[in-house]
Design a protein around this motif. Structure first.
Motif, mmCIF file in Angstrom:
data_model
loop_
_atom_site.group_PDB
_atom_site.id
_atom_site.type_symbol
_atom_site.label_atom_id
_atom_site.label_comp_id
_atom_site.label_asym_id
_atom_site.label_seq_id
_atom_site.Cartn_x
_atom_site.Cartn_y
_atom_site.Cartn_z
ATOM 1 N N GLY A 1 0.805 -1.225 0.000
ATOM 2 C CA GLY A 1 0.000 0.000 0.000
ATOM 3 C C GLY A 1 0.831 1.264 0.000
ATOM 4 O O GLY A 1 1.935 1.315 0.558
ATOM 5 N N LEU A 2 0.291 2.283 -0.642
ATOM 6 C CA LEU A 2 0.868 3.627 -0.567
ATOM 7 C C LEU A 2 -0.256 4.561 -0.146
ATOM 8 O O LEU A 2 -1.270 4.677 -0.822
ATOM 9 N N ASN A 3 -0.053 5.206 1.005
ATOM 10 C CA ASN A 3 -1.091 6.007 1.627
ATOM 11 C C ASN A 3 -0.555 7.431 1.758
ATOM 12 O O ASN A 3 0.541 7.623 2.271
ATOM 13 N N SER A 4 -1.293 8.430 1.279
ATOM 14 C CA SER A 4 -0.822 9.817 1.366
ATOM 15 C C SER A 4 -1.919 10.718 1.899
ATOM 16 O O SER A 4 -3.094 10.489 1.596
ATOM 17 N N TRP A 5 -1.554 11.695 2.695
ATOM 18 C CA TRP A 5 -2.565 12.566 3.283
ATOM 19 C C TRP A 5 -2.063 14.006 3.373
ATOM 20 O O TRP A 5 -0.876 14.285 3.231
ATOM 21 N N ARG B 1 -7.265 12.150 2.453
ATOM 22 C CA ARG B 1 -6.309 11.046 2.321
ATOM 23 C C ARG B 1 -6.630 10.247 1.070
ATOM 24 O O ARG B 1 -7.798 10.118 0.686
ATOM 25 N N ILE B 2 -5.608 9.706 0.441
ATOM 26 C CA ILE B 2 -5.822 8.817 -0.692
ATOM 27 C C ILE B 2 -4.822 7.659 -0.594
ATOM 28 O O ILE B 2 -3.681 7.860 -0.188
ATOM 29 N N GLU B 3 -5.316 6.467 -0.896
ATOM 30 C CA GLU B 3 -4.520 5.265 -0.642
ATOM 31 C C GLU B 3 -4.683 4.280 -1.789
ATOM 32 O O GLU B 3 -5.797 3.997 -2.219
ATOM 33 N N TYR C 1 -7.324 -1.661 -4.965
ATOM 34 C CA TYR C 1 -8.245 -0.645 -4.446
ATOM 35 C C TYR C 1 -7.591 0.724 -4.414
ATOM 36 O O TYR C 1 -6.395 0.837 -4.161
ATOM 37 N N ILE C 2 -8.394 1.743 -4.657
ATOM 38 C CA ILE C 2 -7.972 3.119 -4.352
ATOM 39 C C ILE C 2 -9.025 3.672 -3.396
ATOM 40 O O ILE C 2 -10.217 3.728 -3.721
ATOM 41 N N ASN C 3 -8.585 4.005 -2.195
ATOM 42 C CA ASN C 3 -9.497 4.497 -1.161
ATOM 43 C C ASN C 3 -9.249 5.980 -0.908
ATOM 44 O O ASN C 3 -8.119 6.446 -0.984
ATOM 45 N N TYR D 1 -13.917 9.257 7.660
ATOM 46 C CA TYR D 1 -14.862 8.561 6.797
ATOM 47 C C TYR D 1 -14.100 8.228 5.517
ATOM 48 O O TYR D 1 -13.579 9.137 4.864
ATOM 49 N N ALA D 2 -14.017 6.954 5.185
ATOM 50 C CA ALA D 2 -13.274 6.563 3.982
ATOM 51 C C ALA D 2 -14.192 5.844 3.013
ATOM 52 O O ALA D 2 -15.146 5.162 3.427
#
Ligand SMILES: [Cu+2]
Length: 342
Positions: free
Chosen positions: A239-243, A257-259, A290-292, A315-316
Motif C-alpha cells: 500500500g501507498l497512503n498519502s494525506w 487522504r488517498i490510498e 483498491y484506491i481508497n 470517513y473513507a
C-alpha cells in the motif's frame, strides 16, 4: 569586560541557533501532528513517552461485483455457486500502546477484537431463495514492533517500522448454516478472525509540516510467512497512503487522504471448505486492487486537565475497486480513535 561581552554574544548566538533548530523540527504537538486516525504507525515518540490508543473501525461491504463490473446474486448462482453473500459489516476494536525506548526507537504493541456478520442467500434446486446469516467474533492477531526515526529536520521527518504479527486470532470460527443445520460448520476465509500465519508489516513514513498545513506519505507492505494449520496463506498487502491536513486552530485540523492498495490472492486452500458451495470459500474470489479516499478531523487538547488527549475521526470510501473474481463491494469505512500520551 570584553570577555563578558564576547560570552554574551556567543551565548545569544547559541540560544538563537538552538531556538531555530527547535523551530525547524517536525513536531507531533499539534492536531495534525498525527496522521488521519485510520493510519497506523504514522508517528514516533521521544524517550520515555508513553501513549495508549483505542480505535473503533467499522467497514461495510454490500452487493456483488465481478472485477470492475457489477453482478447480480442470480448471475453468481448461475456461474455455479450454491450460496452467495448479500452484505458483510465488520467491526474492529483496536487497543494500542507506544513507548519511547529512546529518541530514535519507539516500541509498539497492538491487540484487537473483531466482529464479522454476513448475510447470504442460498438457491435451492427448485429455484427458491433462502436467506440466512452467519457471525464470528474474537480476539485477533497481536502485533508487536518498533518504529525507527531516520531523520527529523527542516520540519520534515522520516521513519521506518517493523511489526511482527503473532497468529493469536482463530481461523476455525464456526456457525450454523442451512446446509449444516443443526451442526456448526467452519466459516469461509473472510469470516475468520486471524491470518493463522506469522506476518510482518514493513513501512516507511515521510512527514512534513508548515505553520498551517501538514502532509505525509506511507509505503507499507504486509508479508506473510508459511502456511497456516488449514493449508492456506492470506495474500500479502502492498500500500501507498498519502494525506494532507489543514490546521485550523491549535486544537483542530481537517484531513484528506488517498490510498492505493493491492492485496494478493489467498494461496493454498482450506480442505474443509467446498469452493463451489459459496463464493467466499473459493480462493479465486480473494484479493484485489483498491484506491481508497478519506476525509476526517483530529482534535488535540494542548493544555489543561485533558492535555495530550486526542480524538480522531475519518470517513473513507473506495473510489476504485477491482477485486479478483466475485466478491462483495467495499463501501464506507468509519474510524474513531482516542489517544492519550503520558
Ligand atoms: Cu503514539
Amino acid at each position: 569586560m570584553k570577555n563578558l561581552l564576547k560570552f554574551v554574544v556567543v551565548f545569544a548566538i547559541t540560544l538563537n541557533i538552538y531556538a531555530q533548530e527547535k523551530e525547524n523540527l517536525w513536531t507531533a504537538g499539534r492536531p495534525d501532528g498525527h496522521a488521519p486516525i485510520s493510519v497506523m504507525g504514522d508517528h514516533y515518540h521521544g524517550k520515555n513517552d508513553v501513549m495508549f490508543s483505542y480505535r473503533f473501525m467499522r467497514m461495510n461491504m454490500e452487493t456483488l461485483v465481478n472485477g470492475t463490473s457489477s453482478i447480480t446474486n442470480a448471475e453468481a448462482h448461475d456461474s455455479g455457486y450454491m450460496v452467495t453473500p448479500l452484505n458483510m459489516p465488520m467491526n474492529m476494536h483496536m487497543l494500542g500502546a507506544m513507548y519511547g525506548l529512546s529518541d530514535r526507537i519507539t516500541l509498539v504493541a497492538m491487540a484487537m477484537y473483531v466482529e464479522n456478520d454476513m448475510e447470504l442467500q442460498m438457491r435451492m434446486p427448485n429455484g427458491m431463495i433462502n436467506q440466512f446469516s452467519t457471525a464470528s467474533s474474537g480476539f485477533g492477531d497481536v502485533k508487536i514492533g518498533a518504529l525507527y526515526k531516520i531523520l527529523n529536520k527542516n520540519r520534515q521527518s522520516l521513519h521506518a517500522q517493523l511489526n511482527l504479527s503473532i497468529p493469536t486470532g482463530k481461523i476455525d470460527a464456526e456457525d450454523v448454516t442451512p446446509m449444516s443445520n443443526p451442526n456448526k460448520i467452519q466459516l469461509p476465509y473472510p469470516m475468520q478472525i486471524g491470518s493463522g500465519t506469522f506476518d510482518t508489516d514493513l513501512a516507511v513514513t515521510y512527514l512534513g509540516q508548515s505553520d498551517l498545513v501538514s502532509w505525509g506519505s506511507q509505503l507499507k507492505t504486509t508479508i506473510r510467512f508459511g502456511e497456516n494449520d488449514d493449508n492456506y496463506t492470506l495474500g500479502n498487502n502492498y500500500g501507498l497512503n498519502s494525506w494532507f491536513a489543514v490546521k485550523t486552530t491549535d486544537w483542530l485540523s481537517f484531513s484528506g487522504r488517498i490510498e492505493g492498495l493491492i492485496t494478493e490472492k489467498i494461496s493454498g486452500a482450506n480442505p474443509n471448505l467446498n469452493p463451489m458451495m459459496v463464493t467466499t470459500a473459493d480462493v479465486n474470489n480473494s484479493g484485489g486492487k483498491y484506491i481508497n479516499s478519506g476525509v476526517g478531523f483530529n482534535v488535540y487538547i494542548p493544555k489543561g486537565t485533558f492535555k495530550n488527549v486526542r480524538f480522531g475521526f475519518e470517513y473513507a470510501y473506495p473510489i476504485f475497486q477491482k477485486p479478483n473474481g466475485i466478491q462483495l463491494k467495499r463501501e464506507e469505512t468509519l474510524t474513531f480513535g482516542l489517544q492519550y500520551s503520558l
